[in-house]
Design a protein around this motif. Sequence first.
Motif, PDB file in Angstrom:
ATOM      1  N   LEU A 154      44.679  35.282  42.140  1.00  0.00           N
ATOM      2  CA  LEU A 154      44.368  36.339  40.751  1.00  0.00           C
ATOM      3  C   LEU A 154      45.183  37.135  40.985  1.00  0.00           C
ATOM      4  CD1 LEU A 154      40.991  36.170  39.295  1.00  0.00           C
ATOM      5  CD2 LEU A 154      42.615  33.853  39.596  1.00  0.00           C
ATOM      6  N   SER A 155      46.196  37.975  42.014  1.00  0.00           N
ATOM      7  CA  SER A 155      46.627  39.711  41.313  1.00  0.00           C
ATOM      8  C   SER A 155      46.565  39.916  43.187  1.00  0.00           C
ATOM      9  CB  SER A 155      46.817  40.230  40.214  1.00  0.00           C
ATOM     10  OG  SER A 155      47.552  41.437  40.982  1.00  0.00           O
ATOM     11  N   SER A 156      47.857  40.012  43.193  1.00  0.00           N
ATOM     12  CA  SER A 156      47.848  40.952  44.748  1.00  0.00           C
ATOM     13  C   SER A 156      46.977  42.523  44.460  1.00  0.00           C
ATOM     14  CB  SER A 156      49.572  41.360  45.748  1.00  0.00           C
ATOM     15  OG  SER A 156      50.068  41.963  44.412  1.00  0.00           O
ATOM     16  N   HIS A 157      47.499  43.587  43.412  1.00  0.00           N
ATOM     17  CA  HIS A 157      46.854  44.286  42.454  1.00  0.00           C
ATOM     18  C   HIS A 157      45.129  44.301  42.988  1.00  0.00           C
ATOM     19  CE1 HIS A 157      50.756  45.626  41.383  1.00  0.00           C
ATOM     20  NE2 HIS A 157      50.724  44.454  41.354  1.00  0.00           N
ATOM     21  N   ILE A 158      44.937  43.304  43.225  1.00  0.00           N
ATOM     22  CA  ILE A 158      43.253  43.319  42.923  1.00  0.00           C
ATOM     23  C   ILE A 158      42.369  44.450  44.177  1.00  0.00           C
ATOM     24  CG2 ILE A 158      40.826  42.196  42.855  1.00  0.00           C
ATOM     25  CD1 ILE A 158      42.218  40.272  40.597  1.00  0.00           C
ATOM     26  N   HIS A 159      42.645  43.520  45.244  1.00  0.00           N
ATOM     27  CA  HIS A 159      42.200  44.089  46.401  1.00  0.00           C
ATOM     28  C   HIS A 159      42.341  45.788  46.351  1.00  0.00           C
ATOM     29  CE1 HIS A 159      41.402  44.958  50.557  1.00  0.00           C
ATOM     30  NE2 HIS A 159      40.254  43.988  51.342  1.00  0.00           N
ATOM     31  N   ASN A 160      43.254  46.579  46.368  1.00  0.00           N
ATOM     32  CA  ASN A 160      43.345  47.266  46.579  1.00  0.00           C
ATOM     33  C   ASN A 160      43.105  47.995  45.285  1.00  0.00           C
ATOM     34  OD1 ASN A 160      44.810  47.781  48.588  1.00  0.00           O
ATOM     35  ND2 ASN A 160      46.541  48.175  47.536  1.00  0.00           N
ATOM     36  N   MET A 161      43.560  47.889  44.494  1.00  0.00           N
ATOM     37  CA  MET A 161      42.784  48.307  43.093  1.00  0.00           C
ATOM     38  C   MET A 161      40.528  48.509  43.046  1.00  0.00           C
ATOM     39  SD  MET A 161      43.512  49.542  40.352  1.00  0.00           S
ATOM     40  CE  MET A 161      42.986  48.717  38.674  1.00  0.00           C
ATOM     41  N   CYS A 162      40.034  47.270  43.207  1.00  0.00           N
ATOM     42  CA  CYS A 162      38.219  47.469  42.598  1.00  0.00           C
ATOM     43  C   CYS A 162      37.610  47.135  44.365  1.00  0.00           C
ATOM     44  CB  CYS A 162      38.656  45.939  42.731  1.00  0.00           C
ATOM     45  SG  CYS A 162      39.507  45.862  40.546  1.00  0.00           S
ATOM     46  N   SER A 163      38.317  47.338  45.678  1.00  0.00           N
ATOM     47  CA  SER A 163      37.482  47.446  46.967  1.00  0.00           C
ATOM     48  C   SER A 163      36.590  48.406  47.043  1.00  0.00           C
ATOM     49  CB  SER A 163      38.498  47.731  48.455  1.00  0.00           C
ATOM     50  OG  SER A 163      39.068  49.276  48.050  1.00  0.00           O
ATOM     51  N   GLU A 164      36.742  49.433  45.814  1.00  0.00           N
ATOM     52  CA  GLU A 164      35.134  50.010  45.960  1.00  0.00           C
ATOM     53  C   GLU A 164      34.413  48.948  44.900  1.00  0.00           C
ATOM     54  OE1 GLU A 164      36.399  54.473  46.630  1.00  0.00           O
ATOM     55  OE2 GLU A 164      37.677  53.537  45.241  1.00  0.00           O
ATOM     56  N   ALA A 165      34.735  48.511  44.200  1.00  0.00           N
ATOM     57  CA  ALA A 165      33.404  48.246  42.783  1.00  0.00           C
ATOM     58  C   ALA A 165      33.132  46.399  43.900  1.00  0.00           C
ATOM     59  CB  ALA A 165      34.171  47.938  42.157  1.00  0.00           C
ATOM     60  N   ARG A 166      33.742  45.857  44.698  1.00  0.00           N
ATOM     61  CA  ARG A 166      33.576  44.116  45.514  1.00  0.00           C
ATOM     62  C   ARG A 166      31.849  43.720  45.059  1.00  0.00           C
ATOM     63  NH1 ARG A 166      34.419  43.278  50.870  1.00  0.00           N
ATOM     64  NH2 ARG A 166      34.860  45.029  50.982  1.00  0.00           N
ATOM     65  N   GLU A 167      31.451  44.294  44.757  1.00  0.00           N
ATOM     66  CA  GLU A 167      30.091  43.521  43.879  1.00  0.00           C
ATOM     67  C   GLU A 167      29.610  43.093  42.575  1.00  0.00           C
ATOM     68  OE1 GLU A 167      28.152  41.140  45.879  1.00  0.00           O
ATOM     69  OE2 GLU A 167      28.628  42.056  47.247  1.00  0.00           O
ATOM     70  N   ALA A 168      31.138  44.172  42.368  1.00  0.00           N
ATOM     71  CA  ALA A 168      31.143  44.192  40.311  1.00  0.00           C
ATOM     72  C   ALA A 168      32.890  44.144  39.768  1.00  0.00           C
ATOM     73  CB  ALA A 168      30.888  45.644  39.885  1.00  0.00           C
ATOM     74  N   ILE A 169      33.085  43.274  40.418  1.00  0.00           N
ATOM     75  CA  ILE A 169      34.074  42.668  39.844  1.00  0.00           C
ATOM     76  C   ILE A 169      34.049  41.347  38.548  1.00  0.00           C
ATOM     77  CG2 ILE A 169      36.463  42.074  40.237  1.00  0.00           C
ATOM     78  CD1 ILE A 169      35.920  43.006  42.957  1.00  0.00           C
ATOM     79  N   TYR A 170      34.442  41.587  37.581  1.00  0.00           N
ATOM     80  CA  TYR A 170      33.929  40.932  36.440  1.00  0.00           C
ATOM     81  C   TYR A 170      35.159  40.173  35.584  1.00  0.00           C
ATOM     82  CZ  TYR A 170      29.665  43.360  37.287  1.00  0.00           C
ATOM     83  OH  TYR A 170      28.647  44.210  37.949  1.00  0.00           O
ATOM     84  N   THR A 171      35.215  38.954  35.251  1.00  0.00           N
ATOM     85  CA  THR A 171      35.799  38.200  34.362  1.00  0.00           C
ATOM     86  C   THR A 171      35.135  37.496  33.111  1.00  0.00           C
ATOM     87  OG1 THR A 171      38.272  37.114  33.895  1.00  0.00           O
ATOM     88  CG2 THR A 171      36.554  36.233  35.754  1.00  0.00           C
ATOM     89  N   ARG A 172      36.505  36.718  32.888  1.00  0.00           N
ATOM     90  CA  ARG A 172      35.664  36.061  31.703  1.00  0.00           C
ATOM     91  C   ARG A 172      35.680  34.516  31.746  1.00  0.00           C
ATOM     92  NH1 ARG A 172      39.046  37.191  26.212  1.00  0.00           N
ATOM     93  NH2 ARG A 172      40.304  36.780  27.604  1.00  0.00           N
ATOM     94  N   GLU A 173      34.935  33.891  31.827  1.00  0.00           N
ATOM     95  CA  GLU A 173      34.481  32.868  31.728  1.00  0.00           C
ATOM     96  C   GLU A 173      35.989  31.459  31.003  1.00  0.00           C
ATOM     97  OE1 GLU A 173      31.281  28.549  31.596  1.00  0.00           O
ATOM     98  OE2 GLU A 173      31.066  30.201  30.815  1.00  0.00           O
ATOM     99  N   ARG A 174      36.199  31.460  30.149  1.00  0.00           N
ATOM    100  CA  ARG A 174      37.590  30.629  29.287  1.00  0.00           C
ATOM    101  C   ARG A 174      39.001  31.410  29.963  1.00  0.00           C
ATOM    102  NH1 ARG A 174      39.057  34.605  24.329  1.00  0.00           N
ATOM    103  NH2 ARG A 174      40.700  33.337  23.966  1.00  0.00           N
ATOM    104  N   ASP A 175      38.923  32.737  31.672  1.00  0.00           N
ATOM    105  CA  ASP A 175      40.070  33.004  31.670  1.00  0.00           C
ATOM    106  C   ASP A 175      39.667  31.853  32.731  1.00  0.00           C
ATOM    107  OD1 ASP A 175      40.973  34.818  30.192  1.00  0.00           O
ATOM    108  OD2 ASP A 175      40.179  36.690  31.054  1.00  0.00           O
TER     109      ASP A 175
END
Length: 274
Positions: A154-175
Amino acid sequence: MFGSCFPPVSARINTFLWALIFLTTFGLCSELKVRVRLADGQITEEVLEADSEKDSITLEFKQEDGTLITFVADFKQHVKIFRALILGELERGQSQYQALCFISHLNHNEFIPSESMARLRQKNPQSIRTAEERRGLDQLTMNVAVNLSQAWQLSSHIHNMCSEAREAIYTRERDVKHWLERGVEGSVFEILPQSVDVVPVLLSCRSTRDVWQPCSCSFSLRLEWYPCLLKYCRNRDTTGKGSPYKCGIKSCSKGYQFTYYVPHKQLCLWDEET
């Protein structure tokens, strides 16, 4: 108010009135710190970064409750990422902080281009900014979890941005449907339990008494100030012909409310009746 680096002479006369101006920059990255008034009247400092090489912008600020909000717009992949680092309530058994990430499709013209953002400079850093336009609230149902190990699709930025969230990364079904149509693998996503089958009656966390019951959590944030639109002026020559040039930006404020499933209310203690 913003202006262009090299406007016509008539425009330069008013340069001393401009709070922010465009400057020609040779670097690919830039940082701008802006003092912004929040809805409750308090002042916070936003840090805006632009990377024209990666074609992305980052906005970061701290809310009045201490929550650190980081937003990234990835123009290459047309993805926007919201991350919240929320201070935990240690006396109620939470960890020191809780990380959340929300990912959605970035629409055209939501923000000014990264190249234009990289040229922004602030003439009076002590000024307190208020957005010219207060845009409506986006209410987003985030009913799909994102697999961090596959999120690079999806994006190369997600790993660095969301590594601490890990189990709490969300998106929408329409996306998700949008990304699947463009070749993203289905292994990136996992549909979250909804009110059907898994949870007979899924209440909002605000209405749930038992902290170990699953519920529907809500988290809200507002980007209080960001450049949302380029302004163009027209300079007329001696023949009366006009030529447009960039002469500023328009600033906006926009709110977002994310609703998503949590396996127990302990992960959503801020969403309570007062």
